[in-house]
Design a protein around this motif. Structure first.
Motif, short mmCIF file in Angstrom:
data_model
loop_
_atom_site.label_atom_id
_atom_site.label_comp_id
_atom_site.label_asym_id
_atom_site.label_seq_id
_atom_site.Cartn_x
_atom_site.Cartn_y
_atom_site.Cartn_z
N GLU A 169 -90.30 34.84 10.92
CA GLU A 169 -89.12 35.09 10.66
C GLU A 169 -88.82 35.89 9.29
OE1 GLU A 169 -87.21 31.38 10.65
OE2 GLU A 169 -87.25 30.97 12.74
N GLU A 170 -89.96 36.56 8.91
CA GLU A 170 -89.67 37.29 7.75
C GLU A 170 -90.68 38.43 7.79
OE1 GLU A 170 -88.93 34.77 3.68
OE2 GLU A 170 -90.85 34.15 4.54
N LEU A 171 -90.27 39.59 7.12
CA LEU A 171 -91.04 40.81 6.76
C LEU A 171 -91.40 40.38 5.39
CD1 LEU A 171 -89.56 43.94 8.56
CD2 LEU A 171 -91.59 42.63 9.26
N LEU A 172 -92.73 40.77 4.88
CA LEU A 172 -92.96 40.94 3.30
C LEU A 172 -93.81 41.93 3.28
CD1 LEU A 172 -94.28 37.94 5.21
CD2 LEU A 172 -93.85 37.24 2.99
N ALA A 173 -93.30 42.37 1.83
CA ALA A 173 -93.84 43.57 1.31
C ALA A 173 -94.97 42.81 0.13
CB ALA A 173 -93.14 44.39 0.67
N ILE A 174 -96.39 43.45 0.29
CA ILE A 174 -97.28 42.80 -0.51
C ILE A 174 -97.65 43.91 -1.63
CG2 ILE A 174 -99.47 41.96 -0.85
CD1 ILE A 174 -98.90 40.66 1.78
N ASP A 175 -97.48 43.43 -2.99
CA ASP A 175 -98.00 44.65 -4.10
C ASP A 175 -99.82 44.42 -4.04
OD1 ASP A 175 -98.61 46.17 -5.93
OD2 ASP A 175 -97.20 45.12 -7.47
N VAL A 214 -87.76 40.04 3.69
CA VAL A 214 -86.62 40.31 4.45
C VAL A 214 -86.70 39.50 5.71
CG1 VAL A 214 -85.61 42.25 5.83
CG2 VAL A 214 -86.71 42.78 3.79
N PRO A 215 -85.58 38.81 5.75
CA PRO A 215 -85.61 37.78 6.92
C PRO A 215 -85.32 38.73 8.21
CG PRO A 215 -83.57 37.57 5.64
CD PRO A 215 -84.46 38.21 4.90
N VAL A 216 -85.97 38.20 9.03
CA VAL A 216 -85.76 38.70 10.69
C VAL A 216 -85.40 38.02 11.79
CG1 VAL A 216 -86.97 40.91 9.74
CG2 VAL A 216 -88.35 39.40 10.98
N PRO A 217 -85.07 38.36 12.67
CA PRO A 217 -85.12 37.46 13.83
C PRO A 217 -86.37 37.30 14.36
CG PRO A 217 -83.40 39.09 13.94
CD PRO A 217 -84.24 39.45 12.86
N ARG A 218 -86.75 35.91 15.00
CA ARG A 218 -87.86 35.85 15.53
C ARG A 218 -88.03 36.61 16.77
NH1 ARG A 218 -89.55 30.01 16.81
NH2 ARG A 218 -90.19 29.98 14.52
N HIS A 219 -89.16 37.61 17.11
CA HIS A 219 -89.14 38.48 18.18
C HIS A 219 -89.96 37.74 19.27
CE1 HIS A 219 -90.38 41.44 20.80
NE2 HIS A 219 -89.43 42.28 20.31
N VAL A 226 -94.82 44.15 16.79
CA VAL A 226 -93.63 44.95 16.64
C VAL A 226 -93.10 45.56 15.34
CG1 VAL A 226 -92.60 44.01 18.77
CG2 VAL A 226 -92.14 42.72 16.55
N LEU A 227 -94.21 45.77 14.47
CA LEU A 227 -93.80 46.21 13.23
C LEU A 227 -94.94 47.40 12.89
CD1 LEU A 227 -93.00 45.79 10.20
CD2 LEU A 227 -94.96 44.71 9.85
N ALA A 228 -94.06 48.63 12.32
CA ALA A 228 -94.71 49.77 12.23
C ALA A 228 -94.15 50.63 10.90
CB ALA A 228 -94.28 50.71 13.35
N ALA A 232 -85.07 48.80 4.91
CA ALA A 232 -85.03 49.51 3.55
C ALA A 232 -85.62 48.42 2.61
CB ALA A 232 -83.72 49.91 2.73
N PRO A 233 -86.85 48.64 2.34
CA PRO A 233 -87.75 47.54 1.27
C PRO A 233 -87.17 47.78 -0.06
CG PRO A 233 -89.17 49.37 1.63
CD PRO A 233 -87.92 49.66 2.54
N ARG A 234 -87.09 47.01 -1.00
CA ARG A 234 -87.08 46.83 -2.22
C ARG A 234 -88.19 47.17 -3.05
NH1 ARG A 234 -83.56 41.95 -1.94
NH2 ARG A 234 -81.48 42.77 -1.44
#
Lengths: 415, 210
Positions: free
Chosen positions: A362-368, A378-383, A393-395, A413-415
């Motif tokens: 239920e999340e997209l995560l950006a990793i440094d 970023v919370p996302v609906p479960r696909h 389903v991520l690109a 838009a990621p932060r």
């Protein structure tokens, strides 16, 4: 002598099997009388279509809090719909904290893409663009300056991310299930197979120039996921149970060689002169010699290994049951770090700038990668494509993050 | 109302009858009918379905997680998810397998959340000098079982508690049958190794350990 030892081993294992079976049936397991009622009370207040609202209920604890969150969610949804209708067509996507210019998606885009629909509040107001499909997406990828989406009807759509127009479409012999990946001069994907299992899946090579299926590999797929390109060859998993990898010529698609690892494997990537695979149910990543299939290294993890991806300086691996993402040092053949991620973290994509984006339940995560930390969530609906089959389903396309949310593709838009 | 096969649910290899709601009193709904009704938004139909699988789901979760509170949470979350996503289920006949798959997903989550699923991976299996060591010590079995990975606990519970065939487990977990067979093999091997390691560390005295 060896036969006697094997017989002894088999007998011992059978003893263990009988003992654990007996123990399992001895465990008292009468559920509380109110167990089902409590869940049904919650579900009764939710419609089946509003999946994100149900998830809010799951996260909350007290009934008052549930009611409060439900009311807030409903109000937010209404506000989003009203705002989108009022401001359309000057903006695309829901109002809120929109970062950057929103690409215009003209209403005249060829079918099946259109522009509409409020995006669930789950995206935290960070939707930059929405491309609607007329069917539910089952897979997503990027390559050759396009987005590629598979849908539940067995179509592969090529979409221009600049305007959301469908620029090509292929009817596949199956539903795209694994990630859609570019390697060498082609796009590669795996179908789901038949039924609700993934048995019988095939791997396809699609020529983006002709928009045609150039090669079908009947043995390719199963529930194996991942394509690796290296030294003029493209590798994919051709037999999950036996652990067989197949190499084909990256340009012509001709079969070159097979390697059998032994034991079930699920994920694959290529890089640093080696193949890297995730054995099913084992907390290791195996480094394999692409020439002869030798195991060059076995890298221990905290949890069972999952999706693999190759970056310029590391191999990344998800550990979905431990909620971790691991970074493997390919020089030292060890895990350099394991980063706390989110439940069910699975697909990983690596941007050209080295940015790592991970998809969890239920999340997209950006990793440094410099600090080995999660810098954005970023919370996302479960696909759910269908029957709870895992979907990819991520690109990442030219630095933009895209996520297929049921029957739409959303740029975030990621932060 | 379509008259057909009585509503039953499988439990420990047997079947139990389930009470049909009042609105279906004029006949007997099949399980498939209930699923179709529930998919159309009939919550009463879903109510019957949910109650028919609750005991089985709870028993499964309890064995995987080893904690009643975690098991309750897993079951409740699973039922909520099942209602929410029911329209994604293509084949009504697969409701049980589908619900179990959802439950397993929540079991993974609960295990991680509570950090009760401590993973001790047993990779080395040493030869024992006495391969017929008594393994009736339930504490020892339970201790070894709790040290398995969630994946391994899941396949053992589905196979040896629910008595599911490999194909059924494969369908529920979304895996190929061969993968399930392999996973079960490794799970039992790990369980055996864990038991033997425990036996070597604390030789059995014929009774329960303190």
């Amino acid at each position: 002598m060896t036969g006697q030892r094997r017989d002894s081993d088999d007998a011992r294992t059978a003893d263990v099997e009988r003992a654990v079976r007996a123990w399992l049936h001895e465990v008292p397991d009468r559920p509380p009388d109110t167990l089902a009622s409590a869940a049904l009370d919650v579900s009764r207040r939710n419609s089946q279509r509003a999946g994100w609202l149900a998830r809010w209920h799951q996260r909350s604890r007290g009934p008052n809090e549930r009611l409060l969150m439900a009311s807030a969610a409903a109000a937010a949804a209404v506000a989003v719909i009203v705002a989108v209708v009022a401001l359309w067509p000057t903006i695309v996507g829901p109002p809120g904290d929109v970062a950057g210019p929103a690409p215009s998606l003209p209403a005249t885009s060829p079918a099946p893409t259109t522009t509409t629909s409020p995006t669930p509040a789950a995206f935290d107001g960070r939707v930059q663009a929405t491309i609607d499909l007329d069917r539910r997406a089952t897979a997503l990828g990027s390559g050759f300056s396009s987005l590629w989406a598979g849908d539940e009807t067995g179509r592969l759509l090529r979409i221009d991310p600049a305007d959301g127009a469908t620029v090509g479409m292929i009817d596949l012999d199956g539903v795209a299930c694994g990630p859609i990946m570019s390697a060498s001069t082609s796009m590669w994907l795996t179908t789901c197979g038949s039924g609700i299992t993934t048995a019988g899946a095939i791997t396809l090579r699609v020529d983006p120039a002709t928009m045609a299926v150039a090669d079908r590999y009947e043995d390719g797929g199963g529930d194996g996921v991942g394509v690796g390109a290296m030294n003029g060859l493209v590798w994919f998993i051709s037999d999950v149970e036996e652990g067989r990898l197949t190499a084909v010529d990256a340009v012509t698609g001709e079969h070159v060689r097979d390697l059998t690892i032994g034991g079930p494997i699920r994920h694959l990537t290529a890089g640093f002169g080696s193949l890297w695979v995730s054995p099913i149910g084992r907390p290791v990543v195996l480094r394999i010699d692409p020439q002869d299939g030798r195991e060059l290294a076995s890298i221990s993890l905290s949890g069972d290994s999952g999706y693999l991806a190759t970056a310029s300086d590391a191999i990344w691996v998800s550990e979905p049951h431990q909620w971790l993402v691991g970074r493997i040092d390919p020089v030292a053949d060890r895990v350099a770090s394991e980063i706390g991620a989110a439940p069910g973290v699975s697909q990983l994509v690596i941007g050209s700038d080295g940015r790592v984006v991970a998809l969890a339940d239920e999340e997209l995560l950006a990793i440094d990668r410099e600090t080995d930390s999660v810098v954005d969530r970023v919370p996302v609906p479960r696909h759910v494509a269908f029957d709870a089959v895992t979907t990819y389903v991520l690109a990442l396309d030219d630095g933009d993050v895209w996520y297929a949310d049921q029957s739409s593709i959303v740029q975030i838009a990621p932060r | 109302v379509i008259v057909g096969e009585p509503i039953v649910h499988r439990q420990r290899g047997g079947y139990s009858r389930v009470v049909v709601p009042d609105d279906a009193a004029s006949g007997t709904l099949t399980r498939g009918d209930l699923v179709l009704r529930a998919k159309d938004g009939d919550h009463d139909a879903f109510d019957v379905l949910a109650r028919s699988v609750t005991h089985r789901l709870y028993g499964t979760a309890l064995r995987i997680l080893g904690d009643v509170h975690l098991a309750e949470d897993a079951v409740q979350d699973s039922l909520i998810d099942a209602w929410r996503d029911l329209r994604a289920l293509r084949d009504p006949a697969l409701f049980d397998a589908w619900a179990t798959r959802i439950l397993v997903r929540h079991c993974y989550r609960e295990a991680k959340r509570a950090r009760t699923a401590r993973q001790v991976i047993v990779t080395a299996r040493e030869e024992t000098t006495n391969p017929t060591v008594d393994i009736d010590d339930r504490d020892r079995i339970e201790g070894a079982f709790r040290r398995l990975t969630p994946d391994h606990r899941v396949v053992i519970v589905l196979r040896h508690y629910l008595d599911w065939e490999l194909a059924e487990i494969a369908a529920a977990l979304g895996l190929a049958p061969g993968t399930v067979r392999s996973r079960l093999h490794y799970a039992l091997a790990s369980l055996r190794a864990a038991i033997e390691a425990d036996e070597r560390a604390t030789p059995s005295t014929g009774g329960r350990r303190p």
